[in-house]
Structures are given as structure tokens and as C-alpha cells.
Design a protein around this motif. Structure first.
Motif, short mmCIF file in Angstrom:
data_model
loop_
_atom_site.label_atom_id
_atom_site.label_comp_id
_atom_site.label_asym_id
_atom_site.label_seq_id
_atom_site.Cartn_x
_atom_site.Cartn_y
_atom_site.Cartn_z
N THR A 239 -10.88 60.26 -21.81
CA THR A 239 -11.61 60.05 -20.56
C THR A 239 -12.05 61.35 -19.90
O THR A 239 -12.94 61.34 -19.05
CB THR A 239 -10.76 59.25 -19.56
OG1 THR A 239 -9.51 59.94 -19.35
CG2 THR A 239 -10.49 57.85 -20.09
N GLY A 255 -14.24 56.28 -12.41
CA GLY A 255 -13.45 57.01 -13.39
C GLY A 255 -13.43 58.50 -13.10
O GLY A 255 -13.98 58.98 -12.11
N ASN A 257 -14.50 60.90 -15.35
CA ASN A 257 -15.34 61.61 -16.30
C ASN A 257 -16.24 62.62 -15.58
O ASN A 257 -16.37 62.61 -14.36
CB ASN A 257 -16.22 60.62 -17.07
CG ASN A 257 -15.47 59.37 -17.48
OD1 ASN A 257 -15.67 58.32 -16.89
ND2 ASN A 257 -14.62 59.48 -18.48
#
Length: 459
Positions: A239, A255, A257
Motif C-alpha cells: 500500500t 488510503g 498511498n
């Protein structure tokens, strides 16, 4: 290719340049074009033409074909079909470029040249041109080629630290034997060219080759569609994998990222859940609308992958003039603005153009592509009236859930739209269709729009 016999099929821009490059490289080159004009162009350039169906493929080591010539679907061109039966390898100018780009001289460079390759359904031309512009603003020497500008084999040899920016279509990607970009960009995906690729899956597979075959060092991927999300996860090992920069439009980042988002007119870069830069795009005239903010985000991501500072990128974004026929502001007459987006040749591109403006007098129509027009519905609230052009204008108009006037010609459409406009309205050419029923290209269609607007100015 020195000493090898190579057949070049198609004498358009890329085919002619490929043939000349092969001759310069010492190959024995034969050419053919199904059109007399193409053959004449080749002969004027000193190239030899030979009909491939009449013994022209005898002794040929490789066949180089132009992007517009079908090699598999909906059916192979007869010469390509014959070549495949004879076991002759196929390639195109993009494959030749990647196979020949690096040279022995690179061993003396302080910084090896890089290739940035951009693909996707919409926005790839603007994104490619914007990356090229941003590089120049940042002081990096750059050349722009591929599906925009020059043929790839017409580029100057790369020098120390150069960057080559290539716009690559699915037609170019599906056949190239070699694809090795340093940075690969996927803007978005929407239905287009489905007959050429035997459906949506085949179309995506052609785009995916840039990543699956090329294994770039960095992948900049638009993840608004499931295909982009899938591509990003396939390319990532974990990730926090910084080899992938996700580009998100209209949503908050999700997320941890590396992400670049465009939302409510603001571009934001975040890494590991923390925002590290932001740019207000709302007042940049060369990048109007959410679709251009997505393009700006992809270009920004590429420059960040090259370690260019956000403030330098912002300077370049603000000085970008935009491309012809892509949300191009033509001018204003009595408070009515005229915008040329002739490049909006499919429904998704037209949807984005319609979403970028209010109070629209919409000029649309042409050679309709597969899938119908129902996907335009979310943006029709921006449209006051549609003015439909094209040979099948009546059939096109019947599919639109908006007030329509069948005009058929560009002249009639522009004059009617302007006559019925009020100050603050936007007369927008965003056809949602190909141009070939009335024009040679979307550029010619856009130039006609500009000419008709000019005629109104002169009255």
C-alpha cells in the motif's frame, strides 16, 4: 535494421517517417499505401513502392504498419494477413523507437534520458502537452511526439538529461513489440474504438500493455474507474509502494498511498495519509473544468516523480495556454463566449466538457460511436438548447433529452446558437461523435467552428 528487408504499410505521417528512418539505418525498404496519394507521397520522398499482394512480401524480414491499419480486428488488412501467414514479424514505429532510443553515447551522460508515455481514453493530448510545458518551465529539455506533434522516429537524438514525452493511442500500443517507458501514465477509460479491439476488454488490454509489457519505474494511474484501480493494484507490491501515484477526481483521498487529487477546483498531493502540497486551479484559464483538473493532476504527478518542486509546477500550470480543439476559448461576442472542444469525439469527453460550463448552447452531432448517448444525461442540466449537426442529425437529436434544433451544418448551428443566446451564455462545440461524416478530422471540424464564429464577429 541494417541490411534487413523491411516492408512499411501505410504512408501517412508515421509510416513515411518510419520508412525514411529505416532507410537511414541501412535497411532495404519497400512501401505501400492503398491510396494513390500515399504512394505518390512515398515516391516523392525517394521510396520504392510495391504492392504486397503481388509479390511485394517476398524475402521480407519484418512488416511495419501504421496505427490506423487493422491487424486483427475487425479483420486484418489483407497484406497483414498475408504477412502473418508467412510468419513475418509485425511492428510499428513505436516499437522501433523504443528498440533504438538508447545509444552507446549515453555512457557518457551524467543523467540518462527518460521517456514519459501517456495513454488513456480522454485527456491524453492535453496531459502530454502539459507535461512537456511543465518540463520546459522547470528547465528540463523536452521533446513531444507520438499521437501528438511529430512522429517518434522524427525526434532529435536524446542528449544528456533529455525527457521525451509521448502520447500513445491504443492503436499504437496494441502492436508495438517493445514498450519501455520510464514513467507511464493512464488518464482514464471510457468506451472508444470498440470495433478495432473487439470490445471493451480488448480496448483496456491494449492500454494495459504500456504497463504490463513496459514495466515502467513509475506509474501514474487515474483510479476513477475500476480498470484504473485494478491496474494500480496490479502494479503495487504494497500500500505504500511509491512506484504508483494514484490520480483521483472529485473525491477525497482514500488510503495511505501516494495520491494527487482534484476536487472542487483544488489539486492536492498526499503521501502516507498526509497532505504535502495544494494548488488552486479555479482561475487558470488554460485548464477549465474538472476534466482539465484531472489532466493537471496527472501532469503534476509526473513532475513530482521527477523531483520538481510544487511551486515550480504551479508556475507552469498558470502559464499553460491549452491545446487547440480542447476546451479552447475562441472569444466573446456581446457577452457570449465561444468554446471549441471538437476533440470531444466520444460521449465521455463530451460529458466532461458539458460539466465544465453553465448556460450552454451546445453544438453536437456527427458520426456516432457505439453505446448511445444516455451517459450524457447527468450534464444536460447545463444545456439550454442543443444544435445538432451531421448527416444523421435528426437521428442524433432524437436521442437527446433536451430542447434540440436540427441544423445539419456548422454554419447554421453557430448562427442559430448565437442568435438565441443571452449575455453569459456559452456556445460550446462538443460533438460527442466522430467527424468523418462531414470532415476529414476533428481539427478540420474545429477550424470550421472557429471560422463561423469569426464570420459572426465580422458582421
Amino acid at each position: 535494421m541494417h541490411g534487413r528487408r523491411v516492408f512499411v504499410l501505410g504512408m501517412g505521417r508515421s509510416g513515411l517517417v518510419a520508412a525514411q528512418a529505416l532507410v537511414a539505418g541501412g535497411a532495404d525498404v519497400l512501401c505501400w499505401d492503398d491510396g494513390e496519394t500515399g504512394r505518390q507521397r512515398a515516391e516523392e520522398a525517394g521510396l520504392s513502392c510495391s504492392d504486397p499482394l503481388r509479390g511485394g512480401l517476398e524475402g521480407v524480414d519484418m512488416l511495419i504498419t501504421s496505427p490506423g491499419i487493422a491487424h486483427l480486428y475487425p479483420k486484418p488488412h489483407p497484406a497483414i494477413g498475408m504477412a502473418m501467414q508467412l510468419g513475418i514479424p509485425l511492428d510499428n514505429d513505436i516499437g522501433l523507437f523504443f528498440r533504438s532510443f538508447a545509444t552507446q553515447s549515453w555512457t557518457g551522460f551524467d543523467m540518462a534520458p527518460k521517456v514519459i508515455a501517456v495513454t488513456g481514453s480522454n485527456g491524453k493530448s492535453t496531459t502530454s502537452a502539459l507535461i512537456h510545458h511543465l518540463l520546459e518551465v522547470a528547465g528540463r529539455r523536452s521533446q513531444l511526439a507520438g499521437n501528438i506533434g511529430r512522429g517518434v522516429l522524427d525526434l532529435q537524438p536524446a542528449e544528456d538529461g533529455d525527457v521525451i514525452v509521448l502520447e500513445l493511442s491504443s492503436y499504437q500500443l496494441e502492436l508495438a513489440r517493445s514498450l519501455t517507458p520510464d514513467i507511464a501514465v493512464f488518464t482514464n477509460l471510457s468506451p472508444d474504438h470498440l470495433d478495432r479491439h473487439a470490445g471493451y476488454g480488448g480496448y483496456f488490454a491494449a492500454k494495459r500493455r504500456l504497463f504490463a509489457e513496459g514495466c515502467p519505474d513509475v506509474a501514474v494511474i487515474g483510479v476513477d474507474e475500476p480498470e484504473g484501480q485494478y491496474l494500480a493494484t496490479q502494479f503495487s507490491d504494497h500500500t505504500h509502494d511509491d512506484r504508483v501515484i494514484r490520480v483521483v477526481s472529485g473525491q477525497k483521498p482514500k488510503g495511505n498511498n501516494w495520491q494527487v487529487t482534484a476536487r472542487k477546483g483544488f489539486l492536492a498531493e498526499s503521501r502516507k495519509g498526509r497532505q504535502i502540497a495544494s494548488i488552486d486551479l479555479r482561475d487558470i484559464p488554460g485548464l477549465p473544468g474538472a476534466h482539465n483538473h484531472q489532466n493537471a493532476s496527472a501532469a503534476y504527478a509526473v513532475l513530482r516523480a521527477l523531483n520538481v518542486a510544487p511551486r515550480v509546477i504551479e508556475e507552469g500550470l498558470r502559464s499553460f495556454a491549452g491545446l487547440p480543439h480542447r476546451s479552447q476559448m475562441i472569444g466573446e461576442i456581446s457577452g457570449v463566449r465561444f468554446v471549441n472542444d471538437s476533440k470531444a469525439t466520444n460521449v465521455d469527453a463530451a460529458l466532461k466538457a458539458l460539466s465544465a460550463f453553465d448556460n450552454i448552447r451546445w453544438i453536437c452531432g456527427g458520426l456516432q460511436k457505439e453505446g448511445g448517448l444516455s451517459a450524457l444525461q447527468p450534464a444536460l442540466g447545463h444545456v439550454q438548447k442543443a444544435y445538432v449537426i451531421g448527416r444523421e442529425a435528426e437521428a442524433f437529436a432524437m436521442q437527446l433529452d433536451v430542447d434540440c434544433e436540427v441544423c445539419t451544418t456548422m454554419q447554421a448551428a453557430v448562427r442559430a446558437a448565437y442568435a438565441q443566446s443571452q449575455p453569459g451564455d456559452v456556445v460550446l462545440l462538443a460533438p460527442a461523435a466522430a467527424s468523418f461524416d462531414q470532415y476529414d478530422s476533428f481539427e478540420t471540424r474545429g477550424e470550421d467552428f472557429i471560422a463561423q464564429v469569426g464570420a459572426i464577429k465580422g458582421t
